[in-house]
Structures are given as structure tokens and as C-alpha cells.
Design a protein around this motif. Structure first.
Motif, PDB file in Angstrom:
ATOM      1  N   TYR A  80     -72.333  14.016-110.333  1.00 20.18           N
ATOM      2  CA  TYR A  80     -71.649  14.882-111.299  1.00 20.18           C
ATOM      3  C   TYR A  80     -70.140  14.665-111.245  1.00 20.18           C
ATOM      4  N   LEU A  81     -69.587  14.619-110.042  1.00 19.47           N
ATOM      5  CA  LEU A  81     -68.144  14.448-109.907  1.00 19.47           C
ATOM      6  C   LEU A  81     -67.686  13.102-110.484  1.00 19.47           C
ATOM      7  N   LYS A  82     -68.485  12.065-110.268  1.00 17.50           N
ATOM      8  CA  LYS A  82     -68.144  10.770-110.848  1.00 17.50           C
ATOM      9  C   LYS A  82     -68.233  10.808-112.373  1.00 17.50           C
ATOM     10  N   SER A  83     -69.218  11.561-112.894  1.00 21.80           N
ATOM     11  CA  SER A  83     -69.402  11.623-114.347  1.00 21.80           C
ATOM     12  C   SER A  83     -68.247  12.323-115.050  1.00 21.80           C
ATOM     13  N   ILE A  84     -67.498  13.177-114.318  1.00 22.85           N
ATOM     14  CA  ILE A  84     -66.364  13.871-114.934  1.00 22.85           C
ATOM     15  C   ILE A  84     -65.030  13.243-114.530  1.00 22.85           C
ATOM     16  N   GLY A  85     -65.109  12.043-113.909  1.00 19.55           N
ATOM     17  CA  GLY A  85     -63.895  11.280-113.677  1.00 19.55           C
ATOM     18  C   GLY A  85     -63.343  11.277-112.275  1.00 19.55           C
ATOM     19  N   PHE A  86     -64.052  11.845-111.306  1.00 15.78           N
ATOM     20  CA  PHE A  86     -63.572  11.836-109.921  1.00 15.78           C
ATOM     21  C   PHE A  86     -63.818  10.458-109.300  1.00 15.78           C
ATOM     22  N   SER A  87     -62.801   9.921-108.634  1.00 19.31           N
ATOM     23  CA  SER A  87     -62.979   8.684-107.878  1.00 19.31           C
ATOM     24  C   SER A  87     -63.575   9.002-106.511  1.00 19.31           C
ATOM     25  N   VAL A  88     -64.020   7.964-105.812  1.00 19.22           N
ATOM     26  CA  VAL A  88     -64.570   8.160-104.465  1.00 19.22           C
ATOM     27  C   VAL A  88     -63.517   8.760-103.535  1.00 19.22           C
ATOM     28  N   VAL A  89     -62.263   8.300-103.680  1.00 18.53           N
ATOM     29  CA  VAL A  89     -61.187   8.826-102.849  1.00 18.53           C
ATOM     30  C   VAL A  89     -60.978  10.315-103.121  1.00 18.53           C
ATOM     31  N   LEU A  90     -60.990  10.705-104.398  1.00 21.86           N
ATOM     32  CA  LEU A  90     -60.781  12.100-104.764  1.00 21.86           C
ATOM     33  C   LEU A  90     -61.927  12.979-104.271  1.00 21.86           C
ATOM     34  N   ILE A  91     -63.151  12.436-104.325  1.00 23.56           N
ATOM     35  CA  ILE A  91     -64.307  13.170-103.801  1.00 23.56           C
ATOM     36  C   ILE A  91     -64.127  13.398-102.301  1.00 23.56           C
ATOM     37  N   GLY A  92     -63.665  12.372-101.584  1.00 26.59           N
ATOM     38  CA  GLY A  92     -63.433  12.510-100.144  1.00 26.59           C
ATOM     39  C   GLY A  92     -62.377  13.557 -99.827  1.00 26.59           C
ATOM     40  N   ILE A  93     -61.290  13.558-100.607  1.00 23.40           N
ATOM     41  CA  ILE A  93     -60.245  14.560-100.400  1.00 23.40           C
ATOM     42  C   ILE A  93     -60.781  15.959-100.680  1.00 23.40           C
ATOM     43  N   LEU A  94     -61.572  16.086-101.764  1.00 24.93           N
ATOM     44  CA  LEU A  94     -62.163  17.378-102.117  1.00 24.93           C
ATOM     45  C   LEU A  94     -63.006  17.923-100.978  1.00 24.93           C
ATOM     46  N   MET A 128     -68.050  25.147-115.616  1.00 25.07           N
ATOM     47  CA  MET A 128     -67.280  25.755-116.708  1.00 25.07           C
ATOM     48  C   MET A 128     -66.199  24.817-117.240  1.00 25.07           C
ATOM     49  N   MET A 129     -65.449  24.191-116.337  1.00 22.86           N
ATOM     50  CA  MET A 129     -64.368  23.278-116.727  1.00 22.86           C
ATOM     51  C   MET A 129     -64.383  22.065-115.808  1.00 22.86           C
ATOM     52  N   VAL A 130     -63.847  20.951-116.276  1.00 25.66           N
ATOM     53  CA  VAL A 130     -63.919  19.709-115.510  1.00 25.66           C
ATOM     54  C   VAL A 130     -62.542  19.253-115.025  1.00 25.66           C
ATOM     55  N   TYR A 131     -61.531  20.108-115.147  1.00 29.00           N
ATOM     56  CA  TYR A 131     -60.203  19.741-114.656  1.00 29.00           C
ATOM     57  C   TYR A 131     -60.235  19.642-113.122  1.00 29.00           C
ATOM     58  N   PRO A 132     -59.609  18.595-112.563  1.00 29.52           N
ATOM     59  CA  PRO A 132     -59.653  18.406-111.101  1.00 29.52           C
ATOM     60  C   PRO A 132     -59.203  19.632-110.302  1.00 29.52           C
ATOM     61  N   LEU A 133     -58.104  20.286-110.717  1.00 30.99           N
ATOM     62  CA  LEU A 133     -57.626  21.455-109.976  1.00 30.99           C
ATOM     63  C   LEU A 133     -58.643  22.581-110.009  1.00 30.99           C
ATOM     64  N   TRP A 134     -59.327  22.751-111.147  1.00 34.58           N
ATOM     65  CA  TRP A 134     -60.360  23.790-111.246  1.00 34.58           C
ATOM     66  C   TRP A 134     -61.541  23.475-110.335  1.00 34.58           C
ATOM     67  N   ILE A 135     -61.957  22.209-110.304  1.00 35.31           N
ATOM     68  CA  ILE A 135     -63.062  21.795-109.441  1.00 35.31           C
ATOM     69  C   ILE A 135     -62.691  22.011-107.978  1.00 35.31           C
ATOM     70  N   PHE A 136     -61.451  21.677-107.610  1.00 30.76           N
ATOM     71  CA  PHE A 136     -60.984  21.927-106.246  1.00 30.76           C
ATOM     72  C   PHE A 136     -61.047  23.417-105.931  1.00 30.76           C
ATOM     73  N   PHE A 137     -60.620  24.242-106.880  1.00 28.45           N
ATOM     74  CA  PHE A 137     -60.619  25.689-106.685  1.00 28.45           C
ATOM     75  C   PHE A 137     -62.038  26.215-106.500  1.00 28.45           C
ATOM     76  N   ALA A 138     -62.968  25.763-107.360  1.00 25.07           N
ATOM     77  CA  ALA A 138     -64.356  26.233-107.291  1.00 25.07           C
ATOM     78  C   ALA A 138     -65.019  25.810-105.979  1.00 25.07           C
ATOM     79  N   ARG A 139     -64.801  24.572-105.577  1.00 25.40           N
ATOM     80  CA  ARG A 139     -65.399  24.080-104.335  1.00 25.40           C
ATOM     81  C   ARG A 139     -64.814  24.816-103.126  1.00 25.40           C
ATOM     82  N   THR A 140     -63.526  25.097-103.173  1.00 28.17           N
ATOM     83  CA  THR A 140     -62.877  25.838-102.088  1.00 28.17           C
ATOM     84  C   THR A 140     -63.407  27.264-102.004  1.00 28.17           C
ATOM     85  N   ILE A 141     -63.666  27.877-103.157  1.00 27.31           N
ATOM     86  CA  ILE A 141     -64.239  29.222-103.189  1.00 27.31           C
ATOM     87  C   ILE A 141     -65.604  29.235-102.498  1.00 27.31           C
ATOM     88  N   ASP A 142     -66.390  28.187-102.753  1.00 27.33           N
ATOM     89  CA  ASP A 142     -67.716  28.079-102.126  1.00 27.33           C
ATOM     90  C   ASP A 142     -67.596  28.023-100.608  1.00 27.33           C
TER      91      ASP A 142
END
Length: 431
Positions: free
Chosen positions: A66-80, A125-139
Motif C-alpha cells: 500500500y505504501l509503495k502504491s501511494i508513492g513511498f520509497s523503500v527508504v521512506l518506509i524504513g524511516i516511517l 483517508m489521505m495519502v500525504y506522507p506527513l498524514w501517513i506518518f501521523f496516522a502510523r505514529t498514532i497507532d
């Protein structure tokens, strides 16, 4: 309620008979006909964990896709994932201390599970990187808020003689969710290939059920009167200095083991490297979780009867056998056997370690003690995985598994040599 307690008592006795057909003497707790150890609170917490893990593990196989489908690179996934685990690690220690400081458990459990449930639809809900970071951090923040308080409440429901089975039963239910979740995801993706975002909304359903169940939880102690100042952010770190010597010895051994125990992803990568299909790899992962779920409760009972040290160190030996076995190239049957043993290792160590911690620390500090351990554990797991990845890249997979095997054998020797009591000796303290 009377019927509920009769039912749980009958279930517990039947489980004892089925899981361990050995003529061990019955504990004083059960022989005297006291309150059954699988209380309503234990059941509620276990079912909540089951539902939450179903929700989380439904997304586990598809999260990278899913993260790759919305434009996340492997590096960004690792940072997340790195940021998320760092948040979880720090918050486990802090909110464990906060729970003990406030004398409350239920509010932290409710808030923690609520945040984790809400994070699922937020990811879609949204695919913006900052929003995804926020949602994952909330989890991950939700996991950090609830962990210490939940395990302390489980400890409050048990005695020294039943800690292993109470924590073991909870781990069984929790891990059953880790098997059911991927199965549901596979079934959904078979019918709707590539439709990732609706799966995040479907995962919200078991999360909502978990929230509703958490509303029935109550603290065993009345709410303390008067205002209490919030603990400082890193105040839980002071617990190391103030904790009993037995806790420091135990935590040292547990964290040394964690530094040897990298992510399970490396085991799955080895399976994939051996030529097994993606379906077979996911099937082995589900099989491992089923073994873990089925074995955790019986091994918790065994730990109560034989002692937590024997079961835990036995689990370390099984872990070493699995990692040594990973250096041998084999087929599906070979890796199936290794993941069967790996499920037994997890069942013999995960819940048992928390039961051991709660048995040797003051009851008023249980959430702090477990929160501090799980917080440091998250950080050590990050370090272990980073080191394993570097060794894999430089020296290959077999070197990772060989080095890990040697390290764990060293930890096993530590637990044999260093005498750590299995329960607190001081009167009036402990579970």
C-alpha cells in the motif's frame, strides 16, 4: 456472573487436563477452590487483544504494498517504521510510569486501544506522507499507552502461582489474532486484488469492537483522591536505579537476548531466498502464529508448575536450534519444522518474561517495570535488526543466523549462571 465464573473454572480445569496430561500436584490456589484465574477481566483483555491483532495483522501483509502504491520509497518506509517504533518504545516506559503514578489502569487501556483502532481508517483517508506518518505514529502511541497498564491489570488478576497461565492465556488469544488477520487479508485480496484502501476501513471493524469491550474494564482499586503531578517524560528511566536487584539482573538478560533477536522479517527473507513462493511464505508465517497461539497457554501452565526460569531458558534453547537450523538449506518441510519450533520458542518466552517481571517487582510498580522493559526492548530490537541487516549485506544470511545462535547461547549461559529469583521474597509485595 456466577454462571460466568463457573464456566471459566470448568474451561480452565479442562484446559489443564488436555494440555498437560502429567501428574503434577495441583496448586494451592486451585485446590482450595478459590476464584478461577481466568477471570472476567482476563477474558475481556484477551478478547480485546485478539480483536486488535486481527485488525493490525489484516494490514501487515499489505502495508508495504500500500505504501509503495501511494508513492513511498523503500527508504521512506524504513524511516516511517523507525520513527513509529521509537515512539512506541519511549511511550511504553512513560505511560507505564504514568499508570502506576496515577493508580489507574482502565483509562490508559481504553485510550491506547482507541488510538490504535482510529489509526486504521486514518491511513486510508489521505495519502500525504506527513498524514501517513501521523496516522502510523498514532497507532504506535496507542500501543505504548496501553501496554504497561494492560499487563499490570493482568498481573493484578493473578497470584504468584497463576501468573504464567494468565499471561500465557492472554498471549494465546493475542497471537490467534495474528493468525486470523492475515487469513482475512488473503481472502479479501483474492476477491479484490489491488484494492488496498478499503481493507484499512474493514480493519476498523474489529478495532471498534475492541473499544466497546474496553468500556467494561474497571480498576481494581478506587480512584485515588487529590491531584497528582504528571511524571516527567523520562522519569521511568530512574526506575532502573530504584528497582530491586533481581529486576536489574533479569532485565539485563532479557535485553541481551533482544539484542540478538532481530526482526522475524529476516527469517521470512531466508525462506523466500530458498525458493518458496510468496503464498508459501505467508502460509508459514500463519502456521507459526497458530503454533504460538496454541502453545502459549499450556506453556504458561507449565511455567507455573515447574518455574518460569526452566520454561524461559528452554525457550532460548529452542530459539538457538531454529537459528542454527536456518543455516541449513532445505525445502518447505524443513522450514515448516523450524517455524513450528519457533512458535514454541515464542510461547515459552513472550508472556513468561512479563510474568517473571511482575513476580519480582512491587505491585505498585508493575506497569513501570513492564513498560520500562518493553520500551528498552523496542529500542534493542531496532538495533538488532539494523545490525542483522548490515551483516546480511556484508557477509550473507548464514552469517546472521550463526552469529545470532552464538549470541543466544551466551544469553542462555547468563541465565544459568546468574541466580535470579522467580518471585519477590518480601512480605506483602508482588502479585
Amino acid at each position: 456472573m456466577h454462571n460466568f465464573e463457573e464456566a471459566t473454572s470448568a474451561f480452565a480445569k479442562a484446559s489443564d487436563a488436555i494440555s498437560l496430561k502429567v501428574n503434577f500436584p495441583r496448586t494451592k490456589h486451585s485446590a482450595m477452590g478459590l476464584k478461577p484465574y481466568l477471570t472476567k477481566t482476563v477474558w475481556v483483555l484477551s478478547v480485546i487483544s485478539l480483536l486488535t491483532d486481527i485488525a493490525s495483522e489484516m494490514l501487515y501483509p499489505v502495508m508495504p504494498l500500500y505504501l509503495k502504491s501511494i508513492g513511498f520509497s523503500v527508504v521512506l518506509i524504513g524511516i516511517l517504521e523507525g520513527v513509529a517504533e521509537a515512539v512506541a518504545g519511549l511511550s511504553k516506559g512513560y505511560f507505564g510510569k504514568f499508570s502506576d503514578h496515577s493508580g489507574r489502569r482502565a483509562p490508559f487501556i481504553r485510550l491506547g486501544y482507541s488510538l490504535s483502532a482510529l489509526s486504521k481508517p486514518m491511513m486510508a483517508m489521505m495519502v500525504y506522507p506527513l498524514w501517513i506518518f501521523f496516522a502510523r505514529t498514532i497507532d504506535r502511541l496507542g500501543k505504548g499507552i496501553r501496554t504497561g497498564a494492560r499487563d499490570a491489570l493482568l498481573s493484578d488478576e493473578a497470584t504468584h502461582a497463576t501468573k504464567g497461565r494468565v499471561f500465557g492465556f492472554h498471549r494465546s488469544m493475542d497471537t490467534a489474532g495474528a493468525a486470523i488477520g492475515p487469513l482475512l487479508a488473503l481472502w479479501y485480496l483474492y476477491a479484490h486484488p489491488g484494492a488496498y484502501r478499503p481493507l484499512f476501513l474493514l480493519a476498523f471493524i474489529p478495532g471498534v469492537l475492541a473499544i466497546l469491550l474496553s468500556l467494561s474494564l474497571k480498576d481494581r482499586q478506587p480512584k485515588p483522591s487529590g491531584k497528582r503531578q504528571l511524571p516527567a517524560l523520562f522519569s521511568f528511566l530512574h526506575y532502573w536505579k530504584d528497582s530491586p536487584p533481581a529486576y536489574r539482573k533479569l532485565l539485563t538478560g532479557l535485553l541481551l537476548f533482544t539484542l540478538c533477536n532481530s526482526s522475524d522479517v529476516f527469517l521470512l527473507l531466508k525462506v523466500k531466498q530458498a525458493g518458496l513462493t510468496d503464498t508459501a511464505m505467508i502460509g508459514i508465517y500463519i502456521f507459526y502464529n497458530l503454533v504460538y497461539a496454541l502453545a502459549a497457554y499450556p506453556l504458561g501452565i507449565l511455567a507455573d508448575r515447574l518455574g518460569v526460569r526452566k520454561v524461559f531458558t528452554g525457550g532460548l534453547l529452542i530459539f538457538a536450534v531454529v537459528y542454527a537450523g536456518m543455516t541449513v538449506d532445505g525445502g518447505g518441510a524443513w522450514y515448516g519444522l523450524l517455524f513450528f519450533l519457533y512458535g514454541l520458542y515464542a510461547a515459552a518466552t513472550e508472556g513468561i518474561s512479563k510474568a517473571w517481571i511482575s513476580n519480582i517487582t512491587d505491585k505498585a510498580d508493575t506497569a513501570t517495570a513492564i513498560g520500562t522493559y518493553t520500551g528498552f526492548q523496542s529500542i534493542c530490537t531496532m538495533l538488532a535488526s539494523s545490525l542483522a541487516g548490515w551483516i546480511w549485506y556484508r557477509q550473507g544470511a548464514n552469517t546472521v543466523f550463526a552469529v545470532t545462535t552464538a549470541g543466544v547461547m551466551g544469553v542462555w549461559i547468563y541465565f544459568l549462571v546468574v541466580l535470579i529469583p522467580e518471585q519477590q521474597k518480601s512480605p506483602g509485595q508482588g502479585g
